[in-house]
Design an enzyme around this catalytic site. Structure first.
Site, PDB file in Angstrom:
ATOM      1  N   TYR A  14      21.247  30.173  39.298  1.00 43.17           N
ATOM      2  CA  TYR A  14      20.430  31.363  39.029  1.00 43.17           C
ATOM      3  C   TYR A  14      19.197  30.893  38.249  1.00 43.17           C
ATOM      4  O   TYR A  14      18.667  29.825  38.535  1.00 43.17           O
ATOM      5  CB  TYR A  14      21.309  32.373  38.279  1.00 43.17           C
TER       6      TYR A  14
ATOM      7  N   LYS B 112      35.509  45.020  62.070  1.00 42.12           N
ATOM      8  CA  LYS B 112      34.694  44.138  62.911  1.00 42.12           C
ATOM      9  C   LYS B 112      34.218  42.919  62.115  1.00 42.12           C
ATOM     10  O   LYS B 112      34.238  41.788  62.606  1.00 42.12           O
ATOM     11  CB  LYS B 112      33.492  44.936  63.404  1.00 42.12           C
TER      12      LYS B 112
END
Lengths: 389, 389
Positions: free
Chosen positions: B43, B98
């Site tokens: 980060y 899915k």
């Protein structure tokens, strides 16, 4: 020089890390999919029954889907770190990082959304349309003043919590740091003269939260100097700032505003605070120099000029003021309690509870590290429908 | 009765599974975040360097971010399974499922997006705006005829692959099943009379793919009977179907269309095919009854009426025609090769390679199970910038 070498080293490591892994996040399946039976239960035909339940009662989405624990981290790429307006795609590594922090510190499933538009109306419309999947919206790195309007509209029009972290996350951690700084110095907030440099997202939210907390002598400066009621061509959010701050209508520059001030809070640009400005402040002032990656003044220079407590946004100096102390706990609490909005009262309480983690603050230890236990729990406990201190 | 009891049991298990886990997906961090140093690399401040790289060369997003391996599964909730227009939120369990299949079968990071709009223009705008994060777009369960326009627009306006799986995934698997059925029966595609019942997303794509493959006697029926050029009030996609099918302009109903037909492909509604219709077909016809969860005719009834090869969409009968044989491999190939679009040629090749997994097809084994090794690799190998058979 050592710092520069160190930065170059971190940059090199960062590029390597991102390349090796292809970013920082992965989406995984947490249910078994070993065989036909598993498929029938997790997917068709069994999943149809779950859909029907939610179709008949929308609130069940939080029972049966990832909405229960999922936050969107959304940017338009217009005000990314110290890099400015780099656009949606280039902002993605920061958004992925933010999502990684959500996971690491609060076990929240966060997904980055980088919007290929910087039009407020389009941003609001788009976020409203993709909102069903999410339990909360963390707005990130959206430039002022657009961020204020976008956040306000979304709060009004969505039934899930919406928070622009650059504003409110920063404000919570600054308030916590200030609470403990005053404890160290045994001072009352009533008497404090506070100067905030920077009237963007963070500066505006910090000023607003401090004012609502009873800090009644605040002056906010932008690049044109102090913000005061009579100043011409004030943008709407600065008009609001003028109403809640600068009671004596000081009209000069930062240097003059700082005269006899007890606290400097910089959310602006590097090196704007000089040692002589600190010397013009009250005795042993409190300096929060939060510009990233380079602060408004180097902490050692600030100390040398007389500052008693110095905080920055950096991890390599004492007293890091970092949003990561706030946003994981704020959203953890919001998801767990199902609040529809995060209020100013909740944020105030969160700051007090964050400050209270350090029972005996010292000049070099006014805040916990994000890795300390209890940080997320303390903050999240403040996000309740009805709370008492 | 046993089937009904079994369904009730699967439904119960499905509700329990979804409730226990709170959906099926989780977003995880795949880089270490153990300490300050890790934060600095993954980060701030290190991440800024990665942002700058992408800002200077957008193609590097696929090197440094999750875009490399991430697909959006996007619906408007308008045509979900057999449930119809249940809306965005209620469609989420299917979209999560899915995404879970994407992970399980092709190691793709897929994230569900359920859009709170059913306006084509708004759907296109929204998807374009959220596209930067994704390496591909899988459109899902969007009703015809809207789905055609939306897919066409997105293919034109985005530089990442866009595929409406209900159309093209289905078409690929049906073509593969047909290739192997003809192999079983030692028949040539030139002589086949094929009747497709259903002119929605799936029926339209199946007819188009088969026609482009040289199956030159196809009749497509909808609820009003055969589609033919002179039929009045044909929607645009049905006008296209009329051009590529029904060369003798048959104008009657399904029953008449089926006379002497060799193949029935149903992508329509349960129980619409009767044993007497099958008896009117040519000797020992091929029946693909793909309505879900209940097929156009029960497989045992179809067999009894003379069908030689029967396939359904169900996992509890032989010969399941299931999109999961296609979409994981299609997107695996697209992400790995960086193609900007998935073309009809690629889909044809994918069907041939899927069919070739079964070297000696039998009447009860015309397709592999999705759990068989090599399925994803076979399909993905067809998604190449330039391919040869």
């Amino acid at each position: 020089m050592a710092v520069q070498k160190n930065m170059a080293d971190i940059n090199r490591q960062s590029l390597l890390l991102h390349k090796k892994h292809g970013g920082k996040l992965s989406v995984v399946c947490k249910v078994p999919l070993r065989n036909k039976h598993d498929l029938a239960v997790a997917y068709t035909p069994g999943v149809a029954r779950v859909c029907e339940e939610i179709a008949s009662d929308k609130s069940l989405a939080k029972t049966y889907t990832l909405k229960r624990n999922t936050v969107a981290v959304i940017t338009d790429g217009s005000a990314v770190l110290g890099l400015g307006n780099i656009g949606a795609l280039a902002a993605l590594p920061v958004m992925e990082g933010k999502c990684a922090l959500f996971k690491r510190f609060a076990d929240i499933d966060a997904f980055p959304i980088c919007l290929d538009t910087q039009d407020s109306e389009e941003i609001v419309d788009t976020i409203k349309r993709i909102a069903p999947v999410f339990g909360g919206i963390n707005l990130e790195d959206i430039a002022a003043p657009r961020c204020f309007e976008i956040e306000r509209r979304l709060r009004e029009e969505l039934d899930i919590p919406v928070l622009h972290d650059d504003q409110h996350g920063t404000a919570v951690v600054v308030l916590a740091a200030l609470i403990n700084s005053l404890k160290v110095k045994k001072l009352s907030k009533k008497r404090m003269k506070i100067v905030i440099n920077g009237a963007g997202a963070a500066g505006t939210a910090v000023a607003t939260l401090l004012a609502s907390e009873g800090y009644n002598t605040i002056i906010v400066c932008d690049s044109r100097g102090a913000i005061y009621k009579e100043r011409k061509k004030l943008e709407p959010h600065k008009q609001l700032l003028a109403k809640i701050s600068n009671p004596r209508s000081y009209t000069g520059d930062l240097s003059g505003a700082l005269r006899d001030a007890d606290v400097f809070i910089g959310v602006s640009v590097k090196n704007i605070l000089s040692p002589s400005m600190i010397k013009g402040m009250s005795d042993k002032p409190i300096i929060f120099a939060l510009a990233n990656p380079e602060p408004e003044i180097h902490p050692l220079l600030a100390k040398k000029a007389g500052a008693s407590i110095v905080a920055t946004g950096r991890s390599d100096f004492p007293n890091q003021i970092n949003n990561v102390l706030a946003f994981p706990g704020i959203f953890r609490g919001a998801l767990d309690t199902g609040v529809h909005a995060i209020t100013a009262t909740m944020l105030q309480k969160a700051a007090y509870r964050l400050a209270a983690i350090i029972p005996d603050p010292r000049p070099t230890k006014i805040l916990p590290s994000p890795f300390e236990k209890g940080v997320v729990r303390a903050v999240s406990s403040a996000i309740q429908k009805k709370i008492s201190l």
